[in-house]
Design an enzyme around this catalytic site. Structure first.
Site, PDB file in Angstrom:
ATOM      1  N   ARG A 107      -9.312   6.069 -42.709  1.00 21.83           N
ATOM      2  CA  ARG A 107      -8.903   6.510 -44.026  1.00 21.83           C
ATOM      3  C   ARG A 107      -7.421   6.094 -43.990  1.00 21.83           C
ATOM      4  NH1 ARG A 107      -9.363  12.399 -45.325  1.00 21.83           N
ATOM      5  NH2 ARG A 107     -11.586  11.823 -45.847  1.00 21.83           N
ATOM      6  N   ARG A 153      -4.167  24.025 -44.968  1.00 18.54           N
ATOM      7  CA  ARG A 153      -5.418  23.160 -45.341  1.00 18.54           C
ATOM      8  C   ARG A 153      -4.726  21.960 -45.908  1.00 18.54           C
ATOM      9  NH1 ARG A 153     -10.645  24.901 -45.791  1.00 18.54           N
ATOM     10  NH2 ARG A 153     -11.070  22.792 -45.988  1.00 18.54           N
ATOM     11  N   LYS A 154      -5.662  21.031 -46.424  1.00 19.13           N
ATOM     12  CA  LYS A 154      -5.315  19.787 -47.003  1.00 19.13           C
ATOM     13  C   LYS A 154      -4.557  20.221 -48.257  1.00 19.13           C
ATOM     14  CE  LYS A 154      -9.687  18.908 -49.486  1.00 19.13           C
ATOM     15  NZ  LYS A 154     -10.745  18.003 -49.711  1.00 19.13           N
ATOM     16  N   GLY A 198     -22.093  15.348 -52.570  1.00 20.47           N
ATOM     17  CA  GLY A 198     -23.004  15.346 -51.640  1.00 20.47           C
ATOM     18  C   GLY A 198     -23.111  16.725 -51.138  1.00 20.47           C
ATOM     19  N   CYS A 211     -16.021  15.983 -53.194  1.00 17.54           N
ATOM     20  CA  CYS A 211     -15.373  14.850 -52.875  1.00 17.54           C
ATOM     21  C   CYS A 211     -15.550  13.883 -54.266  1.00 17.54           C
ATOM     22  CB  CYS A 211     -15.523  14.030 -51.756  1.00 17.54           C
ATOM     23  SG  CYS A 211     -15.014  15.069 -50.313  1.00 17.54           S
ATOM     24  N   GLY A 212     -16.632  14.078 -54.875  1.00 18.67           N
ATOM     25  CA  GLY A 212     -17.239  13.213 -56.086  1.00 18.67           C
ATOM     26  C   GLY A 212     -16.941  13.935 -57.186  1.00 18.67           C
TER      27      GLY A 212
END
Length: 672
Positions: free
Chosen positions: A73, A193-194, A447, A452-453
């Site tokens: 990434r 976290r992110k 998913g 993420c989508g």
């Protein structure tokens, strides 16, 4: 609100958290010095924590669903690449990736954060790749785990005639601050976290501000353009929240120091014991918005200005697909649609060439997984639009394909509960062929609940799940509706759970007709679509079409010579309209390995018949695009409904067929 004592006890217990424990043992950035060692010993000999987690600090992600292969990434602030950088990425895909998932070659995906992920990398090539990226001004450092992710900005920053402020310099400065100019910055490499940051400079909220931990949205104060600040937006399996106003306005020069102050507060005070409650919004809940703002001002060293009365997000969101005038006289930018965001090495080399030949050598990515080539002079525009690649990456895609977004899905991601990309594209192609829509409808697939989508921002969102049908566990989706982007953006909510994927298409069709003004196409419209396809084929711009009959003797299959010379396209275009199989005729299918022989109707798909009879044939996309259902035809002929895109010339010559879109003709024998 959590009490002070509870908070102290919780943070004391943080040492028991697996992630906090291994982060305390070794900073993830220390892994940089060990890349050569890992390359020598191989992925199987690596310490599991190093392999599965710490490598993410330098942008390499082990994927258990494709053992021995890693995902890379990148960090691409504002989604802007040079042609030289794209060419290097193409070389990496071509030389250093191996086939994985359903793909027969390595690939790269454009992400919903204006970024690129490359799949199929082996550990022995990681040191070279990491250094090769640095040599052309790219980095993958701090792109995973508990770090700030790619910083998004307006994809037409600096070239949009209607923009309010150019965000390119701001996003680059933010990245350089957070990553120490791409070398790695231990100040921000151990967040709870992110963390996501977005900077919007146009009126249409092209960055999805509401789903970021920090979002800067344009606003005038006392006649000066700057940004109102939103904080706390995030998606997770436990909770999804839109960002809320911090009631602060910052001038452009304060975006970096204010971001730094917020990150420092989050780093030092964020919840760490329970990773389900470690995102920024949970800290804001604990401190209260005013308490959080007070902490930020303390770290900043001065008070924040009050927010502007109104922001400048006033337009519906644009997707930038098509041809547009730039603010620079005589120049244009062209937005290309990249189906499900997927590119291969040949696509990437060609994009680099087009950007250099027709533009200024620049390529831009969007959060819709598409791309833009800017700075094309009027004098070169028509020649650019005639380039063959624009038949694959179109400027005028069909409405549903135009607005389709999908996460990685089960093909590569261990978190995903279902396969998404290929299935999504297959269903959408069918719906586009059958329905007329006056405007695009945004359909997002994800998913798993990590989102993420981004199904919560879509007109129709689909989140992968496991459900049951006829007493059997099957792949399914939860249905989200009501997401809105642009002005007055809001998150959608789940309206229906556990829809089996195989039952989804008619449900989507009804939704599109009832809620979005779709209608079934007339026969004339379908014929017009078919004619348009033939016109494109006449220009030889698309991959060679498949013939519609496959047989054991190979007489109806193309030879290798025909495939190489393009004679297939000539034969198909000049052929009379194809005759469909009569639905009144019967057929017989013999599944040789299973020992079953079934009488059936010729209008049934072979895969459906196999599933009904308990014959195990893997399947995913059901549209001829993924190839999972490929089987060898031992006897007889089949007719295809649609193009078997996942079959190459060698497959056809070997007698293989795709069972998901093929009908039996007479008696057939399948090696299954």
């Amino acid at each position: 609100m959590t009490s002070t004592r509870e908070t102290q006890e919780t943070r004391f217990l943080a040492t028991q958290n697996k992630f906090e424990k291994f982060k305390a043992e070794k900073d993830g950035l220390a892994i940089k010095a060990e890349l050569e060692h890992f390359a020598q010993i191989g992925w199987e000999a690596m310490d599991e924590i190093d392999r599965d987690y710490r490598l993410k600090w330098v942008g390499f992600f082990y994927r258990a669903v494709t053992p021995g292969k890693f995902m890379l990434r990148l960090r691409i602030p504002n989604g802007i690449l040079t042609a030289s950088q794209m060419r290097v990425l193409a070389e990496i895909v071509q030389r250093y990736t191996k086939a994985s998932g359903f793909q027969k070659e390595g690939n790269a995906d454009i992400t919903t954060r204006q970024n690129i992920q490359i799949r199929g990398i082996q550990i022995e090539d990681v040191p070279y790749i990491f250094n090769r990226l640095l040599s052309v001004g790219l980095t993958s450092v701090q792109s995973g785990m508990d770090n700030v992710r790619n910083i998004t900005g307006s994809p037409v920053a600096g070239i949009d005639a209607d923009e309010l402020i150019d965000t390119v310099g701001i996003t680059r400065n933010l990245q350089d601050t957070i990553t120490n100019n791409g070398e790695g910055n231990s100040e921000f490499s151990n967040l709870p976290r992110k963390f996501n940051i977005a900077v919007a400079g146009c009126r249409d909220n092209s960055v999805h501000a509401e789903i970021n931990d920090i979002a800067f949205i344009p606003a005038y104060k006392d006649g000066v353009i700057g940004f109102n600040v939103l904080v706390g937006g995030f998606f997770s399996a436990k909770r999804c929240d839109a960002a809320i106003p911090m009631h602060a306005w910052v001038p452009p020069e304060d975006v970096v120091p204010v971001s730094r102050a917020i990150l420092e507060v989050y780093r030092d005070s964020g919840l760490r014991s329970n990773r389900q409650k470690s995102r920024l919004m949970w800290l804001i809940d604990e401190l209260g918005l005013e308490g959080f703002r007070s902490q930020v001002e303390k770290y900043l060293g001065r008070p924040l200005q009050s927010e502007a009365e109104k922001d400048e997000i006033e337009w519906e969101k644009r997707d930038h697909i098509g041809v547009y005038r730039q603010k620079q006289h005589g120049l244009n930018y062209v937005g290309l649609h990249v189906p499900i965001g997927r590119m291969y090495a040949s696509d990437m080399f060609e994009l680099a060439r087009l950007a250099e030949v027709y533009g200024s050598g620049e390529i831009r990515l969007t959060v819709e997984q598409n791309l833009i080539i800017p700075n094309i002079p009027d004098t070169r525009l028509q020649a650019f639009l005639a380039e063959p690649l624009l038949q694959k990456f179109a400027i005028d895609p069909k409405p549903l394909q135009r607005a389709l977004v999908s996460c990685t899905g089960g093909e590569f991601c261990g978190f995903a509960l279902i396969e998404t990309k290929n299935r999504a594209l297959g269903i959408i192609k069918e719906l586009d062929a059958e329905l007329f829509l006056a405007k695009p409808v945004r359909i997002h697939w994800t998913g798993c609940p990590n989102s993420c989508g981004q199904p919560q921002v879509a007109d129709i969102g689909l989140m992968g799940t496991k459900t049951r049908k006829d007493g059997k566990a099957v792949e399914g989706v939860d249905l989200f509706m009501g997401g809105k982007v642009g002005k007055d953006a809001q998150l959608g909510s789940c309206v229906r759970k556990g829809i089996p994927c195989e039952d989804l298409k008619p449900i989507l069709q009804d939704l599109l007709i009832e809620n979005f003004g779709a209608r079934p196409k007339t026969e004339e419209e379908k014929q017009a679509d078919s004619s348009a396809k033939i016109q494109i084929d006449d220009l030889s711009f698309v991959p060679l079409p498949s013939l519609d009959t496959a047989s054991l003797n190979g007489k109806s299959q193309p030879s290798s010579a025909e495939a190489q010379t393009g004679q297939i396209a000539d034969r198909v275009i000049s052929a009379p309209p194809r005759n469909r199989v009569s639905i009144s005729q019967t057929a017989v299918i013999s599944f040789v390995k299973s020992g079953k022989e079934i009488n059936c109707d010729r209008n049934q798909y072979i895969l459906d018949i196999a599933e009904q009879e308990g014959v195990d044939i893997p399947s995913s996309c059901r549209s001829g695009t993924c190839g999972t259902c490929k089987q060898k035809l031992l006897e007889g002929e089949v007719k295809y409904e649609g193009e078997p895109e996942a079959l190459d010339v060698s497959d056809r010559e070997g007698g293989y067929i795709l069972t998901c879109i093929s009908h039996p003709v007479g008696r057939v024998a399948i090696d299954a």
